[in-house]
Structure formats: C-alpha cells, structure tokens
Enzyme design. Structure first.
Site, PDB file in Angstrom:
ATOM      1  N   ARG A 126      -6.208  13.044  50.667  1.00  0.00           N
ATOM      2  CA  ARG A 126      -5.150  13.884  50.089  1.00  0.00           C
ATOM      3  C   ARG A 126      -4.270  14.576  51.129  1.00  0.00           C
ATOM      4  O   ARG A 126      -3.037  14.550  51.022  1.00  0.00           O
ATOM      5  CB  ARG A 126      -5.755  14.980  49.196  1.00  0.00           C
ATOM      6  CG  ARG A 126      -6.131  14.516  47.826  1.00  0.00           C
ATOM      7  CD  ARG A 126      -7.359  15.262  47.380  1.00  0.00           C
ATOM      8  NE  ARG A 126      -8.479  14.771  48.148  1.00  0.00           N
ATOM      9  CZ  ARG A 126      -9.188  13.692  47.809  1.00  0.00           C
ATOM     10  NH1 ARG A 126      -8.933  13.074  46.696  1.00  0.00           N
ATOM     11  NH2 ARG A 126     -10.176  13.241  48.583  1.00  0.00           N
ATOM     12  N   THR A 127      -4.893  15.228  52.090  1.00  0.00           N
ATOM     13  CA  THR A 127      -4.110  16.079  52.991  1.00  0.00           C
ATOM     14  C   THR A 127      -3.144  15.234  53.824  1.00  0.00           C
ATOM     15  O   THR A 127      -1.944  15.513  53.881  1.00  0.00           O
ATOM     16  CB  THR A 127      -5.053  16.893  53.897  1.00  0.00           C
ATOM     17  OG1 THR A 127      -6.030  17.521  53.075  1.00  0.00           O
ATOM     18  CG2 THR A 127      -4.283  17.942  54.687  1.00  0.00           C
ATOM     19  N   LYS A 153     -10.997   8.296  74.873  1.00  0.00           N
ATOM     20  CA  LYS A 153     -11.134   8.121  76.329  1.00  0.00           C
ATOM     21  C   LYS A 153     -11.410   9.448  77.021  1.00  0.00           C
ATOM     22  O   LYS A 153     -11.383   9.531  78.234  1.00  0.00           O
ATOM     23  CB  LYS A 153      -9.835   7.520  76.892  1.00  0.00           C
ATOM     24  CG  LYS A 153      -9.461   6.184  76.307  1.00  0.00           C
ATOM     25  CD  LYS A 153      -8.139   5.707  76.932  1.00  0.00           C
ATOM     26  CE  LYS A 153      -7.224   5.129  75.895  1.00  0.00           C
ATOM     27  NZ  LYS A 153      -5.847   4.986  76.377  1.00  0.00           N
ATOM     28  N   ARG A 164      -5.968  17.777  61.847  1.00  0.00           N
ATOM     29  CA  ARG A 164      -7.326  18.010  61.313  1.00  0.00           C
ATOM     30  C   ARG A 164      -8.313  17.666  62.420  1.00  0.00           C
ATOM     31  O   ARG A 164      -8.187  16.615  63.065  1.00  0.00           O
ATOM     32  CB  ARG A 164      -7.601  17.143  60.088  1.00  0.00           C
ATOM     33  CG  ARG A 164      -9.050  17.213  59.638  1.00  0.00           C
ATOM     34  CD  ARG A 164      -9.279  16.557  58.312  1.00  0.00           C
ATOM     35  NE  ARG A 164      -8.683  17.322  57.225  1.00  0.00           N
ATOM     36  CZ  ARG A 164      -8.878  17.065  55.933  1.00  0.00           C
ATOM     37  NH1 ARG A 164      -9.646  16.044  55.582  1.00  0.00           N
ATOM     38  NH2 ARG A 164      -8.314  17.796  55.005  1.00  0.00           N
ATOM     39  N   HIS A 211      -8.774  25.812  55.908  1.00  0.00           N
ATOM     40  CA  HIS A 211      -7.872  24.741  55.447  1.00  0.00           C
ATOM     41  C   HIS A 211      -6.762  25.456  54.662  1.00  0.00           C
ATOM     42  O   HIS A 211      -6.712  25.390  53.428  1.00  0.00           O
ATOM     43  CB  HIS A 211      -8.661  23.767  54.571  1.00  0.00           C
ATOM     44  CG  HIS A 211      -7.973  22.483  54.246  1.00  0.00           C
ATOM     45  ND1 HIS A 211      -6.647  22.222  54.565  1.00  0.00           N
ATOM     46  CD2 HIS A 211      -8.438  21.375  53.602  1.00  0.00           C
ATOM     47  CE1 HIS A 211      -6.338  21.011  54.127  1.00  0.00           C
ATOM     48  NE2 HIS A 211      -7.409  20.477  53.553  1.00  0.00           N
TER      49      HIS A 211
HETATM   50  N1   CP Z   1      -8.860  18.452  49.832  1.00  0.00           N
HETATM   51  C1   CP Z   1      -8.839  17.725  50.972  1.00  0.00           C
HETATM   52  O1   CP Z   1      -8.724  18.290  52.078  1.00  0.00           O
HETATM   53  O2   CP Z   1      -8.956  16.389  50.775  1.00  0.00           O
HETATM   54  P1   CP Z   1      -8.941  15.282  51.910  1.00  0.00           P
HETATM   55  O3   CP Z   1     -10.197  15.523  52.757  1.00  0.00           O
HETATM   56  O4   CP Z   1      -8.969  13.967  51.207  1.00  0.00           O
HETATM   57  O5   CP Z   1      -7.724  15.491  52.755  1.00  0.00           O
END
Ligand code: CP
Length: 307
Positions: free
Chosen positions: A55-56, A84, A105, A133
């Site tokens: 999603r993100t 590396k 991320r 998040h």
């Molecule tokens: N909600 C969320 O962060 O989903 P993903 O891990 O699929 O990005």
C-alpha cells in the site's frame, strides 16, 4: 505555511499540531475528487523501500503519477547498494541529487530522522522499524473524519500489537490532538510502550488499557485492528503464543453500533475473518486504502508544488 513548517519532511506524528491536521485533512478531502492534475509536473519522488510494502509504496507512486510527477526508487534493500554496505547517510546524500522528495521505509526505528539530517530535500517516513508510520496515521484520521463525520468525541479502540505496531504509535500521537477516548487493547506482553503512554499523559489524553475488546464492543465508534508483527519478534515462540489472540468475526459485528467502523492499516493475517469483508458499511479497511491515495496526493502536493 505547511511547506515551510515541513521543509525537512514528515518524520514523526509529533510534528503535527491540531491546525496542521485540520489543514492536511482538508487538503486530503479535496484530493478525493481530484483524480488527475499536473501540479507536480517536472517533479520526481524517490521511493527507497528497504522493507516490503504494497500500500504505502504503490499509493505514493500512484499519487505522484496522478499529480503529473515521476518516480524513481527501489523496493528492496537487496537491489540497492545497501547490499554492498552503503550507509543511509551516503544513500540519501546521493539520491537527493536525483529527485525533489524522498519517501523511505527502513527497519531501523531512527532511520527517517537520521536521513533528514543528511538531506536537503523533504524526507517522508514511510515506516521506520517498530517506531512510526506517520502518513498511515494521517490517512487513518482522514478515513475516520470522512466516514464518521468527526474525530472529536469518538470512542476509538486500537487492538493488537501495540508494542511493535508503528501505525499504532503514530495514530495514538495524532489522536492526542483530538478529544477522542482511546481504548488500547492487547495482551500484556504487547502493550503500548511507556514512552508513548508518557506522551499521551503529557497531552492529557483520556485512555484506558484493556486486554479484551468484546466487553467494550457496544460502546466503540471505531475499532482499529492491527496485525501481530511477526517480523519484529526476536523469539518466534513468543510470537506463536500471541499470534491468534484476536480474531474479529461476524458475531462481533452484530454487537456493534449501527454507525460502527472497523479499520485496519493492512496487511491482515488472521485478525479479521474474511466473512466480515462483505459488511462494507462497517468494514471499511479497503476503503481506507483509497483514502491513503488521496492523503498522500495531498502531502506530496504540499511538499513539492511551486504554488
Ligand atoms: N499499511 C501499510 O503500511 O501497508 P504496506 O506495508 O503494504 O505498505
């Protein structure tokens, strides 16, 4: 104003006050109806994902394309020079030459903050280990506001892995800016960490900690289910003990208010039975992913547009 205040990017939910939240939620609402635009024509977003995501990453990328911009990036640490031995600092100091904003991320809790120290463009924390998040929490707020009509005054249950769940941490911080009553529901070993409780206490938030959601289902306006974060457990036997603590099912739904909403940041594993999916007035977790696109369009537009 938003652009200036957030010139270093969105690292933590703690950066937002109530006014910022009202502003970005109103911009998110506008983006629900603006399918395509050219406001980010010529801009480039880099998505640096050192951990898996559906999603993100895809909603950030879709948001960028929908606004006329472009995307570069990688979806796994294995296909970047991290493999590396390259550091986050060197990665950021390099990639910032290729783009206007970075969404990252990383499994390290402090990764986004560290990245922002080395960047001269905005960094968006797209998930930092079991820390935060923030853009997920913003889209969660947008979902609640649009679907329940308000956030103030609601009884909101947050259930599951409150220790490792980064969406829970950011959402709790953002909810502290509203007059919501929060119920934290988890096994004792996965309860909210003291540092987040201390923050809520400082903000004078009304919250309760309980171990079962079924006793309070009839009073809840929103229940935010979360996955037990298998990947964060050092001892997999500990995970096995708690993995099926909560499974929301059709019978549970019957005990809820007519206006009740069931949310989940997704991905889910077993914590919401698929039987619940068809009750789309109440089970709004897939709708929530759509609000994610709108909210991320709003954030990218605010951080990068020239107007
Ligand atoms: N909600 C969320 O962060 O989903 P993903 O891990 O699929 O990005």
């Amino acid at each position: 104003m938003f652009k200036e205040k957030f010139s270093e990017g969105i690292i933590s939910a703690k950066q937002f006050n109530r006014e910022d939240l009202e502003y970005i939620l109103s911009k998110g609402r506008e983006m629900i109806t603006i399918k395509n635009s050219n406001i980010l024509n010529g801009k480039i977003l880099a998505t640096l994902f050192f951990e898996p995501s559906t999603r993100t990453r895809l909603s950030f990328e879709s948001a960028m394309y929908r606004l006329g911009g472009n995307v570069i990036g990688f979806h796994s640490a294995d296909v970047s020079s991290f493999k590396k031995g390259e550091s986050i600092a060197d990665t950021i100091r390099t990639v910032q030459n290729y783009c206007d904003c970075i969404a990252m991320r990383n499994p390290l809790e402090g990764a986004a903050k560290l990245a922002s120290r080395f960047a001269n463009i905005p960094i968006i924390n797209a998930g930092s280990g079991s820390g935060e998040h923030p853009t997920q929490a913003l889209l969660d707020l947008l979902t609640i506001k649009e679907e329940s009509g308000t956030i103030d005054g609601l009884n909101i249950g947050i259930v599951g892995d409150l220790k490792y769940g980064r969406t829970v941490h950011s959402l709790s911080i953002l909810l502290s800016k509203f007059e919501a009553n929060i119920y934290f529901i988890s096994p004792k070993e996965l309860s909210l960490r003291n540092r987040y409780k201390a923050y809520l206490q400082e903000q004078k938030v009304k919250y309760k900690e309980v171990t079962k959601y079924r006793n309070i289902l009839d009073i809840l306006d929103v229940l935010y289910m979360t996955r037990i974060q298998k990947e964060r457990f050092i001892d997999q036997e500990e995970y096995e003990k708690v993995k099926n603590t909560f499974v929301f099912n059709e019978d549970d739904l019957e005990k809820t208010k007519d206006t009740f909403k069931l949310m989940h940041p997704l991905p889910r594993v077993t914590e919401i039975s698929p039987d619940v999916d068809k009750y789309t007035d109440k089970a709004i977790y897939f709708k929530q992913t759509g609000y994610g696109l709108a909210l991320r369009k709003a954030i990218l537009a605010e951080l990068m547009s020239e107007d």
